[in-house]
Design a protein around this motif. Structure first.
Motif: not given
Length: 109
Positions: A52, A56, A61
């Motif tokens: 992730t 990102k 995030t």
């Protein structure tokens, strides 16, 4: 290209999490199950969060994923150790085919 690397990390994390769930169901006693779930959380969930973060980047995030990785790496092994030690102190028996009991050896000394 960077998204592909992120998705590869996520897939690796999912595979570790699946193996951890299988270990939770299949392993014979509390201590072996704790070992499987700790590996699952430490390697699987950390890999998903790393994927992730790669996808990102350093957005809010991605930074939150990085902070969660640090938190999981620091707390998951400590929590598993505390749970296994508490189970041993309260008298939870090992599987009959277990090879050694380090906690019992430490008590004798």
């Amino acid at each position: 290209m960077i998204e592909i690397v992120g998705y590869i990390f996520i897939i690796i994390g999912l595979v570790f999490d699946i193996f951890g769930c299988i270990g939770l169901l299949r392993l014979p006693d509390v201590y072996n199950r704790l070992q499987a779930t700790t590996k699952c959380v430490t390697l699987g969930t950390t890999s998903i969060l790393l994927g992730t973060m790669v996808i990102k980047g350093f957005t809010s995030t991605g930074v939150k994923a990085l902070l969660c990785i640090v938190f999981l790496i620091l707390t998951a092994p400590v929590a598993a150790h505390a749970l296994s030690r508490g189970a041993h102190i309260s008298g939870v028996k090992l599987w009959e085919k277990s090879v050694c009991d380090k906690y019992a050896e430490d008590k004798k000394q």
